[in-house]
Design a protein around this motif. Sequence first.
Motif, PDB file in Angstrom:
ATOM      1  N   VAL A 866     -26.951 -50.134  -3.986  1.00 39.78           N
ATOM      2  CA  VAL A 866     -25.893 -50.729  -3.304  1.00 39.78           C
ATOM      3  C   VAL A 866     -25.949 -51.955  -2.703  1.00 39.78           C
ATOM      4  N   PHE A 867     -25.663 -52.793  -2.427  1.00 40.48           N
ATOM      5  CA  PHE A 867     -25.887 -53.976  -1.969  1.00 40.48           C
ATOM      6  C   PHE A 867     -24.660 -54.550  -0.809  1.00 40.48           C
ATOM      7  N   GLU A 868     -25.487 -54.997   0.038  1.00 41.87           N
ATOM      8  CA  GLU A 868     -24.163 -55.756   1.437  1.00 41.87           C
ATOM      9  C   GLU A 868     -24.355 -56.922   0.940  1.00 41.87           C
ATOM     10  N   VAL A 869     -22.743 -57.481   1.493  1.00 42.27           N
ATOM     11  CA  VAL A 869     -22.128 -58.855   0.980  1.00 42.27           C
ATOM     12  C   VAL A 869     -21.202 -58.908   2.054  1.00 42.27           C
ATOM     13  N   THR A 870     -21.313 -60.096   2.709  1.00 41.79           N
ATOM     14  CA  THR A 870     -21.031 -60.831   3.620  1.00 41.79           C
ATOM     15  C   THR A 870     -20.050 -61.977   3.007  1.00 41.79           C
ATOM     16  N   PRO A 871     -18.802 -62.077   3.575  1.00 42.53           N
ATOM     17  CA  PRO A 871     -17.902 -62.967   2.606  1.00 42.53           C
ATOM     18  C   PRO A 871     -17.200 -63.930   3.640  1.00 42.53           C
ATOM     19  N   THR A 872     -17.457 -65.224   3.129  1.00 40.65           N
ATOM     20  CA  THR A 872     -17.167 -66.509   3.561  1.00 40.65           C
ATOM     21  C   THR A 872     -16.086 -67.358   3.078  1.00 40.65           C
TER      22      THR A 872
END
Length: 929
Positions: A866-872
């Motif tokens: 699992v990866f934690e991704v923060t989109p902008t």
Amino acid sequence: MSALSVLASLIAVPGLSASGTSLATSAEVATSRDHSPLTLWYDEPATHWESRTLPIGSGALGAAVFGGVATERLQFNEKTLWTGGPGSPGYNFGNWTSPRPGALEAVQQRIDAEKRVSPQWVANLLGQPRTGYGAYQPFGEIRLTQPQPTSVSDYRRSLDIADATATVSYTADGVGYSRDYFASAADDVIVARLRADEPGQIGFTASITAPGNRTRTLTAEGGRITMAGALHDNGMRFESQLQVLNTGGTRTDNPDGTVTVSGADEVVLLLAAGTDYSTAYPTYRTGQSPHADVTERVDAAADRSYQRLRAAHLADYQELFERVRLDVGQQMPNMPTDELLDGYRKNTLSPPARKALEVLFFQYGRYLLIASSRPGSLPANLQGVWNDSTSPPWYSDYHVNINLQMNYWLAETTNLSETTGPLFDFVDSLVPPGRVTAREMFDNRGWVVHNATTPFGNTGVGDWATAFWFPEAGAWLAQHYWEHYQFTGDREFLRERAYPMLKALSEFWIDELVVDPRDGKLVVNPSYSPEQGDFSAGGSMSQQIVWDLFTNTTRAAEIVGDRTAFTRELRRARGKLDPGLRIGSWGQVQEWKEDLDDPNNTHRHVSHLFALHPGSQITPEIDPEYVEAAEVSLRARGDGGTGWSKAWKINFWARLLDGNHAHKMLDEQLSNSTLPNLWDTHPPFQIDGNFGATAGAAEMLLQSHAGAIEVLPALPDFWADGSVDGLRARGNATVDVRWADGTPTEIAVSAGRSGPLTLRSSMFEGRFRVYDAVTGRRVEVVRDGNEVVLDGRRGHEYVFVPLARLSVSVPERVEDGTPFDVEVTAHAAGATLPAGRLSLEVPDGWTVEPGHAVRPIRSGDARSYVFEVTPTADEEGRQRVRAVLSGDGWRLGATASVEIEPPSRSSGSRTHATRRSRAARRPWYGRGS
């Protein structure tokens, strides 16, 4: 059928055989209303020919079904019925009516001196008004009239492209009615069957009407309506015959040339039509009435039962159509096609429904080509085979500055090679008049055709300043001959047809090229980039087309063993030829030899990228700088344009390996350049956009122009999971592919010839296995990066399967600025997956935590990370994430996309993965996956 029913049928139709069973059951009528994933359907009759009718065709014959209740209209065409040409006053093949010594040289000299001159000035010297050019004509219209029922319900009008049958069904005053229509290439007739679910309910009066630009007589005898006459303009003779076959009831021949049926259980209609046209130069006439041929076809069809006619039609049509199947996770909703298209435009459909329309549109292009281009007929024109006007847009002619060529881009790649026969026959027929034009206008060997032409060998010019001069057209058409050889490997075709065509056109251009005083290179002068700008010398498209011609001719000469003086002449000219490729001041591919391009120009033609598509002069592997410049040019041109222009851009972006932008152009075409009956619109209706879009979709999935079979070279994220069967590649190969998360899970290649097979795919960056499906044995390959080569044997199928793969799970939608989880699963099959490093590639500005070290995974096992991704996101819309697992000498990848939404007021919690790809939920290995 019982002996009594046979006797009853023969009594009802004296002298003709029974048409088939006499009564439709309620179940049969209901079945005709069921929706299918390859059916266009509507809940009302058509009221507008261009946007609403449903087309059927057999190549030479075409019809448009309106589906009226009280009055049914079947507008029909026969492709050789044209005004213009011999017999039309003043017809001159477009050749100059008097000598113009020095005219061409004067244009060349002024261009050399001034670099660019206006189209109107050139047209004044080299053009002339068209006389006797003519236009494609409607043949007539069948009308079936009956009393208006009191009540009508359950109405449905449909076209099932899986069996090339149009159907109209409804309930009127409690009785179920159905009509089926198909155009049979097998029997060269149009067939209709009218039924009801109660006996004795079929009744109507059949009539035929035609435009007033012709003489015509109408007679009715033995249930057969014959319409015969001649066009006023050129005296072309024509005839159609409509046979009415009724089972039960009565049939009456009327003095006005109509036929009335009353109280029948079933009626079959048979239509044939023809003219006295011939491809033979210079008369273009057979010298015989079409009566005997038309009569023979109708008689032969009338001697067969409806079931035999339909069986022959299905066998003929489906042998072509069923070769290619495409599945991208589509699910067709139960809604009329016009509502489906409207929902697509408004973005209110679910993803599976949007995909259903895209797949239908892809297959519709194949259907339309089969329906409008079969052996023995003229090629598909600007409207295929369908036309309802005596003065159609652009004469419904053969524009050869892209449109006719685009009509056939899909033919080889989507496994419809047989449909190219009419194109080659037509181009062959242009050679005799084209030799005259080449000699009289240019004093050259070979032959030439300009911007547009007709079935009457109009190879000369008109006087429309921006669309009269395009002598490169023949060279572009010759590309199709070479491509046909490349796809089929047909040496006889190359030797007998393709090479003579390539050689004759090369001779023309060897004579026509001139030395450019600027750099000593050989250039086309005058040169014109289709339909815009000024005349100049060495325009990019002109040079690229001639480069393509010379290159293909050189290769063909080597294969056929031509060692004459011509080949030496050809090599010298090619060595001095300006290739037509330059990068301009703002990073673009130049449209002209001088750097004149305007970054704000959004013209529909993108002619200077011929080298990218349909040419092969620019390829990502060899020409990365030109690929980048081509992208600059395309972005400047924009995503707008006419329907056919958008279709070309699908192909451009696919060749640039940008599947998402190619798909965006498909979306653009469907949303803004497609009519409710799914015909492409310029506007108005032009069929080339349908064909170009289908070709573009195939280019997203398979390419083979750059020396290797490239599998899924431009797969859009929206089609992340799917399969395709039956696409064709150069080298006489047929390819089936299955994929998940944007990565192939199986590739099967059937070899049509023995010799090396070269393939490129992301699968080959990882660990994989190859076996021969015929022998069941492992096959050894030579691998170089993402490319493999194997020694293929004709008739054998080679299956590639990965020994490991990744799958990616992401949420369907995420919010800008809100973290979400991406789950990546590594699967091993057939062998242990070695240790590697797992990373996640995301758009610029996004953050990802953490990276993962992957321990070895045993065969048959899987492990998730699992990866934690923060989109902008700078803008809303779908964005791609790509998982990459790499080890010592190998690499695996998988993609997914998420919809980015602006942040909501209540946002703040992490969004967890809620959707797993279709392929991740099912076995991914083996033929049935």
